[in-house]
Design an enzyme around this catalytic site. Sequence first.
Site, PDB file in Angstrom:
ATOM      1  N   ASP A  62       0.851  -1.184   0.000  1.00 41.39           N
ATOM      2  CA  ASP A  62       0.000   0.000   0.000  1.00 41.39           C
ATOM      3  C   ASP A  62       0.893   1.243   0.000  1.00 41.39           C
ATOM      4  O   ASP A  62       1.689   1.431   0.917  1.00 41.39           O
ATOM      5  CB  ASP A  62      -0.846  -0.053   1.284  1.00 41.39           C
ATOM      6  CG  ASP A  62      -1.940   0.994   1.314  1.00 41.39           C
ATOM      7  OD1 ASP A  62      -2.935   0.776   2.021  1.00 41.39           O
ATOM      8  OD2 ASP A  62      -1.796   2.043   0.659  1.00 41.39           O
ATOM      9  N   ASP A  86      -3.066   2.297  -6.122  1.00 35.51           N
ATOM     10  CA  ASP A  86      -1.964   2.376  -5.150  1.00 35.51           C
ATOM     11  C   ASP A  86      -1.903   1.197  -4.185  1.00 35.51           C
ATOM     12  O   ASP A  86      -1.238   1.280  -3.158  1.00 35.51           O
ATOM     13  CB  ASP A  86      -2.050   3.687  -4.359  1.00 35.51           C
ATOM     14  CG  ASP A  86      -3.323   3.776  -3.534  1.00 35.51           C
ATOM     15  OD1 ASP A  86      -4.262   3.034  -3.827  1.00 35.51           O
ATOM     16  OD2 ASP A  86      -3.362   4.596  -2.605  1.00 35.51           O
ATOM     17  N   GLU A  87      -2.596   0.120  -4.494  1.00 34.54           N
ATOM     18  CA  GLU A  87      -2.590  -1.052  -3.612  1.00 34.54           C
ATOM     19  C   GLU A  87      -2.507  -2.305  -4.452  1.00 34.54           C
ATOM     20  O   GLU A  87      -3.184  -2.398  -5.477  1.00 34.54           O
ATOM     21  CB  GLU A  87      -3.915  -1.153  -2.847  1.00 34.54           C
ATOM     22  CG  GLU A  87      -4.070  -0.211  -1.699  1.00 34.54           C
ATOM     23  CD  GLU A  87      -5.410  -0.423  -1.021  1.00 34.54           C
ATOM     24  OE1 GLU A  87      -5.849  -1.580  -0.907  1.00 34.54           O
ATOM     25  OE2 GLU A  87      -6.004   0.574  -0.619  1.00 34.54           O
TER      26      GLU A  87
END
Length: 416
Positions: free
Chosen positions: A10, A112-113
């Site tokens: 993350d 973003d993960e």
Amino acid sequence: MAEKVIFHIDVNSAYLSWEAVYALQQGASVDLRDIPAVIGGNEKKRNGIVLAKSIPAKKYNIKTGETLFSARLKCPQLVVAPPRYNLYMQCSEAMGNLLSKYSPLIQFFSIDELFLDYTNMDKHFGTPLQAAEKIREEIKNTLGFTVNIGIGSNKLLAKMASEFEKPDKVHTLFPEEIPKKMWPLAVGELFMVGSKTAEKLQSKNIHSIGELAQTDPQFLYGFLKSHGLLVWNYANGKEDSPVRNEGVLMKGLGNSTTISFDLLDLEDSFKVLLALTETVCTRLRRSELHATVISVSLKNSSFVSYSHQGTLPHATNCTKIVFEKAKELFVKAWKGEPIRHMGIHLTKLIESDFHQLSLFEPDPFPYKTLDKAVDDIRLRYGNTSIVRSSFLHSGFSPQQGGVIREDDYPMMSSIL
DNA sequence: TCTGGGGTCCTAGGACCC
DNA sequence: TCTGGGGTCCTAGGACCC
């Protein structure tokens, strides 16, 4: 069967970190991560909100999702930078490329993960903890931003672990650690327990994840239906979906926009509707899909939303056909009141290859050729190179919603 | 808190069929 | 015309995630 080892990676304050890294590479003297700063929409427009914040901004109690106006009240010297999605997509891709050497099984969960399956990889990069530390360091050193990595025996535990202390940290959450590390947390911290569910649980005197885990699942089913069983399983660390690196088929797509002033009449409403239709149909064609169900949603100035959907006789990706249906749906849905927000969503998608021409329908071919020509011109010369005449001098943007095509951002050239 | 935009999944109620 | 039950599809709305 051996227990699985899953990582959840993350990016810390993703948009803000990526903006900061890019700015530094362009010669900026301050790091946005070190000062009160946020990424947000247009501060002058009524719909600007905080998309990401720095840690110093967090100290002013600025929250993701709040208006820029309100954030500015809390911190007058706040630096606000507009989002640059193309840059973020490049950063995300660079991270994916870096991680692909650690495992063949990677699944992006959002920009973003991502999840990475580290099962049986110990002989290559060491224990899970060693590998995660190595990844964390490598991303920081080569890409310039920090990540949190959660390690667990399934995706849920890995995701919960990555939420622990931030930034730039590795945490584990294996089944035997659940009572100590996860159960004391407030029930709203559990993945898939949002504000409404948390409220309902609290009203039944269930306040921690541990209390949820100890509750009779049938009791939960009584007032939360299947969602109650889902969160009960999660509270007990039970989850077993695989890390999939093949993209799942898109179920639907849509575009929506908040207009900077309330729409009052049909003429203006149709202009916005057409602009949204253009955007969503262009995306549909780019994905080589056809849609069967069209949905138009509206939000009035009191923030009450409602929608109408309808089915087409044949799947299409043609702007004109979708727009005709969308207008019909708008007229059915609209209650004649001022409109703040409008959206169009397409569902029941089928792949273009399966599309069959009907002998009894109007030949879509002329429209198809036109749509393709417009797509090509816009791709080559930009979105504003060809515009429907109804938008000229209308004060409306000819395309609404979605991510505006931007220039590429030259950065991290060794990776990209 | 004067509240974005992109998604996914679930549920209730009605239509319609056998 | 009323009664019953099961199944599927459609529609509107709501919950969750980022």
